[in-house]
Design a protein around this motif. Sequence first.
Motif, PDB file in Angstrom:
ATOM      1  N   ARG A   1       0.097  54.868  42.445  1.00  0.00           N
ATOM      2  CA  ARG A   1       1.475  56.381  43.335  1.00  0.00           C
ATOM      3  C   ARG A   1       1.369  57.675  41.873  1.00  0.00           C
ATOM      4  O   ARG A   1       1.069  57.088  41.201  1.00  0.00           O
ATOM      5  CB  ARG A   1       2.176  54.921  43.064  1.00  0.00           C
ATOM      6  N   CYS A   2       2.078  58.571  43.357  1.00  0.00           N
ATOM      7  CA  CYS A   2       1.969  59.978  41.979  1.00  0.00           C
ATOM      8  C   CYS A   2       2.543  60.815  43.464  1.00  0.00           C
ATOM      9  O   CYS A   2       3.230  60.162  44.269  1.00  0.00           O
ATOM     10  CB  CYS A   2       0.816  60.818  42.045  1.00  0.00           C
ATOM     11  N   THR A   3       3.120  60.974  42.575  1.00  0.00           N
ATOM     12  CA  THR A   3       4.483  62.263  42.770  1.00  0.00           C
ATOM     13  C   THR A   3       4.170  63.761  42.746  1.00  0.00           C
ATOM     14  O   THR A   3       3.389  64.049  41.450  1.00  0.00           O
ATOM     15  CB  THR A   3       6.084  61.868  43.034  1.00  0.00           C
ATOM     16  N   THR A   4       4.509  64.711  43.768  1.00  0.00           N
ATOM     17  CA  THR A   4       4.726  66.153  42.727  1.00  0.00           C
ATOM     18  C   THR A   4       5.909  66.823  43.475  1.00  0.00           C
ATOM     19  O   THR A   4       6.610  66.332  44.204  1.00  0.00           O
ATOM     20  CB  THR A   4       3.218  67.005  42.939  1.00  0.00           C
ATOM     21  N   HIS A   5       5.836  68.447  43.169  1.00  0.00           N
ATOM     22  CA  HIS A   5       6.714  68.801  44.113  1.00  0.00           C
ATOM     23  C   HIS A   5       6.227  69.011  45.104  1.00  0.00           C
ATOM     24  O   HIS A   5       5.373  69.074  45.771  1.00  0.00           O
ATOM     25  CB  HIS A   5       6.983  70.492  43.036  1.00  0.00           C
ATOM     26  N   HIS A   6       8.142  68.930  46.055  1.00  0.00           N
ATOM     27  CA  HIS A   6       7.645  68.877  47.388  1.00  0.00           C
ATOM     28  C   HIS A   6       7.249  70.340  48.090  1.00  0.00           C
ATOM     29  O   HIS A   6       6.371  69.595  49.038  1.00  0.00           O
ATOM     30  CB  HIS A   6       9.844  68.880  48.108  1.00  0.00           C
ATOM     31  N   ALA A   7       7.240  71.511  47.254  1.00  0.00           N
ATOM     32  CA  ALA A   7       5.855  72.481  47.762  1.00  0.00           C
ATOM     33  C   ALA A   7       4.630  72.054  47.991  1.00  0.00           C
ATOM     34  O   ALA A   7       4.265  72.530  48.644  1.00  0.00           O
ATOM     35  CB  ALA A   7       6.155  74.015  47.519  1.00  0.00           C
ATOM     36  N   VAL A   8       4.316  71.464  47.689  1.00  0.00           N
ATOM     37  CA  VAL A   8       3.264  71.191  47.257  1.00  0.00           C
ATOM     38  C   VAL A   8       2.449  69.470  47.131  1.00  0.00           C
ATOM     39  O   VAL A   8       1.004  69.696  46.946  1.00  0.00           O
ATOM     40  CB  VAL A   8       2.833  71.973  45.699  1.00  0.00           C
ATOM     41  N   GLN A   9       3.371  68.943  47.910  1.00  0.00           N
ATOM     42  CA  GLN A   9       3.055  67.827  47.656  1.00  0.00           C
ATOM     43  C   GLN A   9       2.026  67.298  49.325  1.00  0.00           C
ATOM     44  O   GLN A   9       0.596  66.728  49.295  1.00  0.00           O
ATOM     45  CB  GLN A   9       4.503  66.745  49.021  1.00  0.00           C
ATOM     46  N   ASP A  10       1.518  68.272  50.614  1.00  0.00           N
ATOM     47  CA  ASP A  10       0.828  67.925  51.408  1.00  0.00           C
ATOM     48  C   ASP A  10      -0.997  68.587  50.491  1.00  0.00           C
ATOM     49  O   ASP A  10      -1.292  68.140  51.229  1.00  0.00           O
ATOM     50  CB  ASP A  10       0.859  69.541  52.968  1.00  0.00           C
ATOM     51  N   GLU A  11      -1.326  69.944  49.693  1.00  0.00           N
ATOM     52  CA  GLU A  11      -1.620  69.889  49.300  1.00  0.00           C
ATOM     53  C   GLU A  11      -2.467  69.033  48.185  1.00  0.00           C
ATOM     54  O   GLU A  11      -3.697  68.752  47.935  1.00  0.00           O
ATOM     55  CB  GLU A  11      -1.805  71.832  48.272  1.00  0.00           C
ATOM     56  N   LEU A  12      -1.987  68.259  46.967  1.00  0.00           N
ATOM     57  CA  LEU A  12      -1.950  67.581  46.637  1.00  0.00           C
ATOM     58  C   LEU A  12      -3.059  66.635  46.969  1.00  0.00           C
ATOM     59  O   LEU A  12      -3.772  65.638  46.881  1.00  0.00           O
ATOM     60  CB  LEU A  12      -1.057  67.124  45.031  1.00  0.00           C
ATOM     61  N   ALA A  13      -2.110  65.631  48.611  1.00  0.00           N
ATOM     62  CA  ALA A  13      -2.613  64.669  49.505  1.00  0.00           C
ATOM     63  C   ALA A  13      -4.162  64.827  50.006  1.00  0.00           C
ATOM     64  O   ALA A  13      -5.127  64.235  49.421  1.00  0.00           O
ATOM     65  CB  ALA A  13      -1.555  64.959  50.265  1.00  0.00           C
TER      66      ALA A  13
ATOM     67  N   THR B   1       3.887  60.488  36.716  1.00  0.00           N
ATOM     68  CA  THR B   1       3.929  61.663  37.613  1.00  0.00           C
ATOM     69  C   THR B   1       5.595  62.106  37.399  1.00  0.00           C
ATOM     70  O   THR B   1       6.212  61.439  38.671  1.00  0.00           O
ATOM     71  CB  THR B   1       2.925  62.107  38.513  1.00  0.00           C
ATOM     72  N   SER B   2       6.136  63.615  38.159  1.00  0.00           N
ATOM     73  CA  SER B   2       7.221  63.939  38.244  1.00  0.00           C
ATOM     74  C   SER B   2       7.489  65.335  39.022  1.00  0.00           C
ATOM     75  O   SER B   2       6.103  65.929  39.422  1.00  0.00           O
ATOM     76  CB  SER B   2       8.331  64.344  36.880  1.00  0.00           C
ATOM     77  N   ALA B   3       8.290  65.352  39.804  1.00  0.00           N
ATOM     78  CA  ALA B   3       7.998  66.052  40.899  1.00  0.00           C
ATOM     79  C   ALA B   3       8.564  67.855  40.334  1.00  0.00           C
ATOM     80  O   ALA B   3       7.887  68.536  42.022  1.00  0.00           O
ATOM     81  CB  ALA B   3       9.699  65.879  41.912  1.00  0.00           C
ATOM     82  N   GLY B   4       8.591  67.856  39.945  1.00  0.00           N
ATOM     83  CA  GLY B   4       8.620  69.496  38.931  1.00  0.00           C
ATOM     84  C   GLY B   4       9.947  69.757  38.540  1.00  0.00           C
ATOM     85  O   GLY B   4      10.550  69.723  38.871  1.00  0.00           O
ATOM     86  N   ILE B   5      10.036  70.800  37.768  1.00  0.00           N
ATOM     87  CA  ILE B   5      10.777  71.816  37.042  1.00  0.00           C
ATOM     88  C   ILE B   5      11.614  70.753  36.664  1.00  0.00           C
ATOM     89  O   ILE B   5      11.192  70.024  35.134  1.00  0.00           O
ATOM     90  CB  ILE B   5      11.420  72.760  38.231  1.00  0.00           C
ATOM     91  N   ALA B   6      13.039  70.654  37.113  1.00  0.00           N
ATOM     92  CA  ALA B   6      13.790  70.146  35.995  1.00  0.00           C
ATOM     93  C   ALA B   6      13.502  68.689  35.999  1.00  0.00           C
ATOM     94  O   ALA B   6      14.075  67.886  34.749  1.00  0.00           O
ATOM     95  CB  ALA B   6      14.965  70.139  36.558  1.00  0.00           C
ATOM     96  N   SER B   7      12.742  68.087  36.893  1.00  0.00           N
ATOM     97  CA  SER B   7      12.192  66.667  36.443  1.00  0.00           C
ATOM     98  C   SER B   7      11.636  66.083  35.946  1.00  0.00           C
ATOM     99  O   SER B   7      11.768  65.166  35.821  1.00  0.00           O
ATOM    100  CB  SER B   7      11.963  65.903  38.183  1.00  0.00           C
ATOM    101  N   GLY B   8      10.976  66.873  35.171  1.00  0.00           N
ATOM    102  CA  GLY B   8      10.087  66.592  33.491  1.00  0.00           C
ATOM    103  C   GLY B   8      10.719  66.170  32.290  1.00  0.00           C
ATOM    104  O   GLY B   8      10.911  65.332  32.174  1.00  0.00           O
TER     105      GLY B   8
END
Length: 304
Positions: A126-138, A160-167
Amino acid sequence: MTVVLFVLLPGVHLLDLAGPAQAFFAAGDLGHPYELRYVAGSPGTAVVPSAQGLPLAADADWPATTADDLLVVPGWRTGEDPRAWPQVGDATRERLRAHHAAGGTVASVCAGADALGQAGLLDGRRCTTHHAVQDELAARHPRARLVRDVLFTTDDRVVTSAGIASGIDLSLHLLAVRHGPAVAARVAREMVVYARRNGAERQASVMLRHRSHVDDTVHRVQDLIDAHFARPLPLADLAARAGVAERTLTRQFTRATGVTPLRYQQLLRLERAEHLLGHGATVEAAAHAVGFRDARMLRRLRSR
């Protein structure tokens, strides 16, 4: 001293790096010191350009690390052309794999998840990333189990975290697991950040999962439980410290958090016990360490 090694790639976002770095630095001021190190993730790079224009000096050679250390890959500016994403060097990919294989934890912020994917660490996890690059990561890592629109995920020491402040949320979670929820809460207060954010799904951190409310009385009681969860905490004592009746406290606490004070304490104990078990402790030793008289209650809670 535990090392937090940040792996920097060209175009790194400053907040992806600075948020976690500040959290672990603040933990040091509270008696839990970390050595912060910075290494270039691309070959031949000693100065890493950031997305915001500030050049960052980084070591070209990797320091020795142990399983207790933490490797973090902050994200970078992705832009509109995915082909422009930085390539992780062969040596960096191998270092990430080797650290995880040796029992260490690897983490990413935002697009940094792609670096873990290039190292093969997202396959089946399981992993995640910033919403703007989710499709590209998948698309790049089809064997990864992408979880969309959450703050962070943990799976077999891959965080893994969603990005920016979620770190920052990711870092507070890791501090809570390593040192207990009271330390993470103190770090959050030191950083003047909201320590109670939660994602759309159930997260590993009990503190984050049950702090998404605005009841100050309940927060004060949670502070007490966070700091002393391994001790007996009679409801009468908690109510007296909060200045309310026992029934009132139970009603307010349950309304704000979804659980009773006792259940909250049990969840904290269970979370800490699971961490100890994952690091080789026996069930009996973990049970005693978190305040249970014997292992039966721990086994019962784990079975739920």
